[in-house]
Design a protein around this motif. Sequence first.
Motif, PDB file in Angstrom:
ATOM      1  N   LEU A  32       0.836  -1.208   0.000  1.00 54.61           N
ATOM      2  CA  LEU A  32       0.000   0.000   0.000  1.00 54.61           C
ATOM      3  C   LEU A  32       0.863   1.247   0.000  1.00 54.61           C
ATOM      4  O   LEU A  32       0.642   2.183  -0.781  1.00 54.61           O
ATOM      5  N   ALA A  33       1.868   1.267   0.874  1.00 52.45           N
ATOM      6  CA  ALA A  33       2.774   2.418   0.970  1.00 52.45           C
ATOM      7  C   ALA A  33       3.508   2.612  -0.356  1.00 52.45           C
ATOM      8  O   ALA A  33       3.669   3.737  -0.833  1.00 52.45           O
ATOM      9  N   ASN A  34       3.925   1.512  -0.955  1.00 52.44           N
ATOM     10  CA  ASN A  34       4.633   1.550  -2.232  1.00 52.44           C
ATOM     11  C   ASN A  34       3.781   2.212  -3.320  1.00 52.44           C
ATOM     12  O   ASN A  34       4.254   3.090  -4.043  1.00 52.44           O
ATOM     13  N   ALA A  35       2.515   1.805  -3.392  1.00 52.62           N
ATOM     14  CA  ALA A  35       1.609   2.368  -4.404  1.00 52.62           C
ATOM     15  C   ALA A  35       1.359   3.852  -4.148  1.00 52.62           C
ATOM     16  O   ALA A  35       1.383   4.670  -5.085  1.00 52.62           O
ATOM     17  N   ASN A  36       1.135   4.219  -2.894  1.00 49.32           N
ATOM     18  CA  ASN A  36       0.890   5.629  -2.558  1.00 49.32           C
ATOM     19  C   ASN A  36       2.132   6.484  -2.808  1.00 49.32           C
ATOM     20  O   ASN A  36       2.044   7.573  -3.375  1.00 49.32           O
ATOM     21  N   ASN A  37       3.282   5.984  -2.385  1.00 47.61           N
ATOM     22  CA  ASN A  37       4.513   6.781  -2.467  1.00 47.61           C
ATOM     23  C   ASN A  37       4.959   7.003  -3.910  1.00 47.61           C
ATOM     24  O   ASN A  37       5.606   8.005  -4.207  1.00 47.61           O
ATOM     25  N   ALA A  38       4.597   6.064  -4.791  1.00 49.71           N
ATOM     26  CA  ALA A  38       4.947   6.218  -6.202  1.00 49.71           C
ATOM     27  C   ALA A  38       4.336   7.500  -6.767  1.00 49.71           C
ATOM     28  O   ALA A  38       4.956   8.183  -7.575  1.00 49.71           O
ATOM     29  N   LYS A  39       3.126   7.834  -6.301  1.00 49.95           N
ATOM     30  CA  LYS A  39       2.453   9.047  -6.786  1.00 49.95           C
ATOM     31  C   LYS A  39       3.115  10.299  -6.232  1.00 49.95           C
ATOM     32  O   LYS A  39       2.929  11.398  -6.746  1.00 49.95           O
ATOM     33  N   LEU A  40       3.865  10.129  -5.122  1.00 45.79           N
ATOM     34  CA  LEU A  40       4.484  11.278  -4.435  1.00 45.79           C
ATOM     35  C   LEU A  40       5.987  11.383  -4.715  1.00 45.79           C
ATOM     36  O   LEU A  40       6.633  12.313  -4.235  1.00 45.79           O
ATOM     37  N   ASN A  41       6.512  10.407  -5.440  1.00 40.80           N
ATOM     38  CA  ASN A  41       7.964  10.280  -5.636  1.00 40.80           C
ATOM     39  C   ASN A  41       8.716  10.259  -4.302  1.00 40.80           C
ATOM     40  O   ASN A  41       9.794  10.839  -4.158  1.00 40.80           O
TER      41      ASN A  41
ATOM     42  N   LEU B 295      12.346   5.133   7.168  1.00 37.60           N
ATOM     43  CA  LEU B 295      12.999   6.255   6.496  1.00 37.60           C
ATOM     44  C   LEU B 295      12.146   6.672   5.308  1.00 37.60           C
ATOM     45  O   LEU B 295      11.733   5.827   4.504  1.00 37.60           O
ATOM     46  N   LEU B 296      11.857   7.962   5.236  1.00 41.83           N
ATOM     47  CA  LEU B 296      11.119   8.534   4.106  1.00 41.83           C
ATOM     48  C   LEU B 296      12.016   9.570   3.458  1.00 41.83           C
ATOM     49  O   LEU B 296      12.676  10.350   4.166  1.00 41.83           O
ATOM     50  N   GLU B 297      12.056   9.598   2.136  1.00 40.71           N
ATOM     51  CA  GLU B 297      12.887  10.597   1.449  1.00 40.71           C
ATOM     52  C   GLU B 297      12.184  11.097   0.195  1.00 40.71           C
ATOM     53  O   GLU B 297      11.570  10.327  -0.532  1.00 40.71           O
ATOM     54  N   GLY B 298      12.273  12.405  -0.002  1.00 42.34           N
ATOM     55  CA  GLY B 298      11.628  13.035  -1.151  1.00 42.34           C
ATOM     56  C   GLY B 298      11.520  14.528  -0.932  1.00 42.34           C
ATOM     57  O   GLY B 298      12.202  15.092  -0.059  1.00 42.34           O
TER      58      GLY B 298
ATOM     59  N   GLY C  81      16.442   4.748  -3.862  1.00 41.13           N
ATOM     60  CA  GLY C  81      15.940   5.141  -5.180  1.00 41.13           C
ATOM     61  C   GLY C  81      15.240   4.028  -5.942  1.00 41.13           C
ATOM     62  O   GLY C  81      14.427   4.285  -6.828  1.00 41.13           O
ATOM     63  N   LYS C  82      15.504   2.791  -5.581  1.00 41.69           N
ATOM     64  CA  LYS C  82      14.892   1.650  -6.286  1.00 41.69           C
ATOM     65  C   LYS C  82      13.551   1.213  -5.706  1.00 41.69           C
ATOM     66  O   LYS C  82      12.875   0.362  -6.267  1.00 41.69           O
TER      67      LYS C  82
END
Length: 143
Positions: free
Chosen positions: A30-39, A54-57, A94-95
């Motif tokens: 779920l986090a992966n799908a959401n974060n993709a929209k936020l980079n 860890l969150l980065e962006g 980054g991956k």
Amino acid sequence: MSAMKIKQLVYISKATAPFTSASLKDLTDLANANNAKLNVTGCMAYSAGYFLQLLEGNAETVDSLYRKIAKDTRHKGTKLLLEATVDEDRRLFGKWFMSSFNVDTTVDFPQELKQSMTDIINDRTAIVPVHRLFMEFRKYLGK
Ligand SMILES: Cc1cc2nc3c(=O)[nH]c(=O)nc-3n(C[C@H](O)[C@H](O)[C@H](O)COP(=O)(O)O)c2cc1C
């Protein structure tokens, strides 16, 4: 010309109920799908009922995502451990928009690193500081 900057944020929290490998995977998906929209990229480590994430962006994006996550009733006591501004090319994950690392179930994870995770959880000084710990998680994810 200055390089693009990103924010890295690390927090710790306690799960309100234990996570299984399956529930950890569901949350990561779920986090992966959401974060993709936020980079937003990052990693969620789990050990003995605690999360270290860890969150980065983009700084504003990371801050607002953190505020949202902190309201989630699946964990409590979120505490910021690290906030840093770094060049975009220093992104650690980054991956992965979101990856997860289960310290408890990774059998070949070195004892010194497990101990450092425990020290951080217990608010003690860790031999391996938090940022380096994530570099170690990344090594294992790449395997
Ligand atoms: C430990 C933990 C880490 C989380 N990490 C993220 C994350 O990186 N990105 C995200 O969107 N949601 C994350 N969540 C879930 C959010 O709190 C929230 O449930 C979710 O973003 C809601 O998604 P929705 O708005 O699509 O329903 C996390 C939750 C927990 C408990």
